[in-house]
Design a protein around this motif. Sequence first.
Motif, PDB file in Angstrom:
ATOM      1  N   GLU A   1      76.848 -12.918  11.574  1.00 58.34           N
ATOM      2  CA  GLU A   1      76.888 -11.869  12.597  1.00 58.34           C
ATOM      3  C   GLU A   1      76.209 -10.602  12.086  1.00 58.34           C
ATOM      4  OE1 GLU A   1      77.752 -11.997  15.613  1.00 58.34           O
ATOM      5  OE2 GLU A   1      78.685 -13.958  15.717  1.00 58.34           O
ATOM      6  N   ASN A   2      76.353 -10.351  10.791  1.00 56.86           N
ATOM      7  CA  ASN A   2      75.753  -9.160  10.184  1.00 56.86           C
ATOM      8  C   ASN A   2      74.457  -9.549   9.487  1.00 56.86           C
ATOM      9  OD1 ASN A   2      78.026  -7.521  10.890  1.00 56.86           O
ATOM     10  ND2 ASN A   2      79.156  -8.492   9.220  1.00 56.86           N
ATOM     11  N   LYS A   3      73.425  -9.708  10.266  1.00 55.86           N
ATOM     12  CA  LYS A   3      72.161 -10.173   9.717  1.00 55.86           C
ATOM     13  C   LYS A   3      71.550  -9.121   8.805  1.00 55.86           C
ATOM     14  CE  LYS A   3      71.073 -13.291  13.535  1.00 55.86           C
ATOM     15  NZ  LYS A   3      70.094 -13.662  14.573  1.00 55.86           N
ATOM     16  N   LYS A   4      71.164  -9.593   7.622  1.00 55.24           N
ATOM     17  CA  LYS A   4      70.529  -8.705   6.656  1.00 55.24           C
ATOM     18  C   LYS A   4      69.018  -8.909   6.699  1.00 55.24           C
ATOM     19  CE  LYS A   4      74.490  -9.216   3.536  1.00 55.24           C
ATOM     20  NZ  LYS A   4      74.928  -9.695   2.206  1.00 55.24           N
ATOM     21  N   SER A   5      68.287  -7.859   6.417  1.00 57.40           N
ATOM     22  CA  SER A   5      66.842  -8.019   6.307  1.00 57.40           C
ATOM     23  C   SER A   5      66.554  -8.793   5.031  1.00 57.40           C
ATOM     24  CB  SER A   5      66.150  -6.650   6.269  1.00 57.40           C
ATOM     25  OG  SER A   5      66.608  -5.903   5.155  1.00 57.40           O
ATOM     26  N   GLN A   6      65.568  -9.662   5.075  1.00 57.11           N
ATOM     27  CA  GLN A   6      65.240 -10.455   3.904  1.00 57.11           C
ATOM     28  C   GLN A   6      63.728 -10.629   3.809  1.00 57.11           C
ATOM     29  OE1 GLN A   6      67.096 -14.223   6.236  1.00 57.11           O
ATOM     30  NE2 GLN A   6      66.633 -14.594   4.123  1.00 57.11           N
ATOM     31  N   ASP A   7      63.262 -10.679   2.575  1.00 57.30           N
ATOM     32  CA  ASP A   7      61.828 -10.818   2.359  1.00 57.30           C
ATOM     33  C   ASP A   7      61.347 -12.221   2.698  1.00 57.30           C
ATOM     34  OD1 ASP A   7      61.689  -8.202   1.469  1.00 57.30           O
ATOM     35  OD2 ASP A   7      62.127  -8.753  -0.609  1.00 57.30           O
ATOM     36  N   TYR A   8      62.182 -13.235   2.366  1.00 58.53           N
ATOM     37  CA  TYR A   8      61.753 -14.614   2.560  1.00 58.53           C
ATOM     38  C   TYR A   8      62.067 -15.097   3.968  1.00 58.53           C
ATOM     39  CZ  TYR A   8      61.647 -19.694   2.267  1.00 58.53           C
ATOM     40  OH  TYR A   8      61.387 -21.031   2.507  1.00 58.53           O
ATOM     41  N   ILE A   9      61.089 -15.728   4.614  1.00 59.00           N
ATOM     42  CA  ILE A   9      61.275 -16.356   5.917  1.00 59.00           C
ATOM     43  C   ILE A   9      60.674 -17.750   5.852  1.00 59.00           C
ATOM     44  CG2 ILE A   9      60.637 -16.306   8.357  1.00 59.00           C
ATOM     45  CD1 ILE A   9      60.561 -13.281   8.212  1.00 59.00           C
ATOM     46  N   ASN A  10      61.463 -18.746   6.219  1.00 56.36           N
ATOM     47  CA  ASN A  10      60.921 -20.099   6.337  1.00 56.36           C
ATOM     48  C   ASN A  10      60.161 -20.163   7.658  1.00 56.36           C
ATOM     49  OD1 ASN A  10      60.810 -22.954   7.234  1.00 56.36           O
ATOM     50  ND2 ASN A  10      61.929 -23.337   5.330  1.00 56.36           N
ATOM     51  N   ARG A  11      58.855 -20.248   7.590  1.00 54.77           N
ATOM     52  CA  ARG A  11      58.015 -20.106   8.783  1.00 54.77           C
ATOM     53  C   ARG A  11      58.282 -21.191   9.815  1.00 54.77           C
ATOM     54  NH1 ARG A  11      56.796 -14.918   8.686  1.00 54.77           N
ATOM     55  NH2 ARG A  11      55.955 -14.280   6.655  1.00 54.77           N
ATOM     56  N   ASP A  12      58.446 -22.439   9.359  1.00 57.19           N
ATOM     57  CA  ASP A  12      58.675 -23.526  10.307  1.00 57.19           C
ATOM     58  C   ASP A  12      60.040 -23.404  10.967  1.00 57.19           C
ATOM     59  OD1 ASP A  12      56.212 -24.817  10.099  1.00 57.19           O
ATOM     60  OD2 ASP A  12      56.816 -25.930   8.329  1.00 57.19           O
ATOM     61  N   MET A  13      61.062 -23.033  10.199  1.00 59.52           N
ATOM     62  CA  MET A  13      62.387 -22.833  10.788  1.00 59.52           C
ATOM     63  C   MET A  13      62.373 -21.652  11.753  1.00 59.52           C
ATOM     64  SD  MET A  13      65.067 -23.487   7.682  1.00 59.52           S
ATOM     65  CE  MET A  13      65.010 -24.974   6.661  1.00 59.52           C
ATOM     66  N   GLU A  14      61.707 -20.585  11.363  1.00 55.52           N
ATOM     67  CA  GLU A  14      61.614 -19.402  12.234  1.00 55.52           C
ATOM     68  C   GLU A  14      60.914 -19.752  13.541  1.00 55.52           C
ATOM     69  OE1 GLU A  14      62.370 -15.178  12.732  1.00 55.52           O
ATOM     70  OE2 GLU A  14      63.046 -16.619  11.224  1.00 55.52           O
ATOM     71  N   SER A  15      59.837 -20.540  13.431  1.00 63.90           N
ATOM     72  CA  SER A  15      59.120 -20.982  14.624  1.00 63.90           C
ATOM     73  C   SER A  15      60.010 -21.847  15.502  1.00 63.90           C
ATOM     74  CB  SER A  15      57.867 -21.765  14.222  1.00 63.90           C
ATOM     75  OG  SER A  15      57.240 -22.340  15.356  1.00 63.90           O
ATOM     76  N   GLY A  16      60.811 -22.726  14.871  1.00 68.79           N
ATOM     77  CA  GLY A  16      61.728 -23.567  15.631  1.00 68.79           C
ATOM     78  C   GLY A  16      62.742 -22.751  16.395  1.00 68.79           C
TER      79      GLY A  16
END
Length: 215
Positions: free
Chosen positions: A121-136
Motif C-alpha cells: 500500500e505504501n509504494k516506495k520509489s525504486q531505481d530498479y524496474i522489471n520492464r516486462d513485468m511493468e509492461s504487463g
Amino acid sequence: MSDNKFTPEKTGEMKFSIPVYQRLFAWKEKEVKELMEDLKYHFDHCLNEPKPYYIGMLTTINKNGIYDLIDGQQRFTMMTLMAIVWRLYHDGWEQFLMRGERVKFVARTEDEVYIKNKASENKKSQDYINRDMESGIKTIEMFMEGKFDSDTKRKRFAEKTYKNLTFFVTELPAGYLDDGASLNNYFDVMNSAGRSLEEHEVIKVDLMRNMENQE
C-alpha cells in the motif's frame, strides 16, 4: 485431480519460489492481451454461473514448505501481476498477494523487491524496474479501463477471475532434490516453449546473486 485443483481463492498459505535456473518473466504485451481477452470472452459466455477457466499445470517440488516452480513460472508470475492490478477491484486478490510474499525469486533479489513494492500500500520509489513485468501491469490496467465502462463491471470481472481461474499443482517426488541437475533436465524435457538457463549460466547466477555491482 480434484485434490490438486486450485484457484487464487483457494491457494491458502501456499508459497512458491522461482528456482535459479529459470529465466526471467518473458510475456510481452501480445501474450498479456491475449489472456485478458480470452478471460473476458470466457466469462461473457458463461450463461448461468461462471465456469472454471483452466490456465494449466504448475509442476513443483516441495522444499521445506515452499514450492519451487519447475514449470509454470510464467503463468504464476502473470497471476501475480493480475493480482497487483485487480486487488483494487476485489479484496481477494490482496489476500492472494500476501503482501508480496506469495512468490520468491531465488536468484533475483531485485525482482522480489520490485514485486513486494508493487504489492504494498505504501509504494516506495525504486531505481530498479522489471520492464516486462511493468509492461504487463500497464497492459492489464489499460485492458480494465478500455474494456469495461464502469467499476461495477471491473469488480465483477476481477471477482469471477479470482474464484474461477483454475490451475493444477503437481508435486515431483522428493528424490529429485538429491540431484539438482535432474530438475533442470526435467524442465528441458517437459517444456517445449521455454528454455532454462544452461549449466554454466546457473553457476554464474549463483555466484553473482549476492554481489553488488553485478552488471
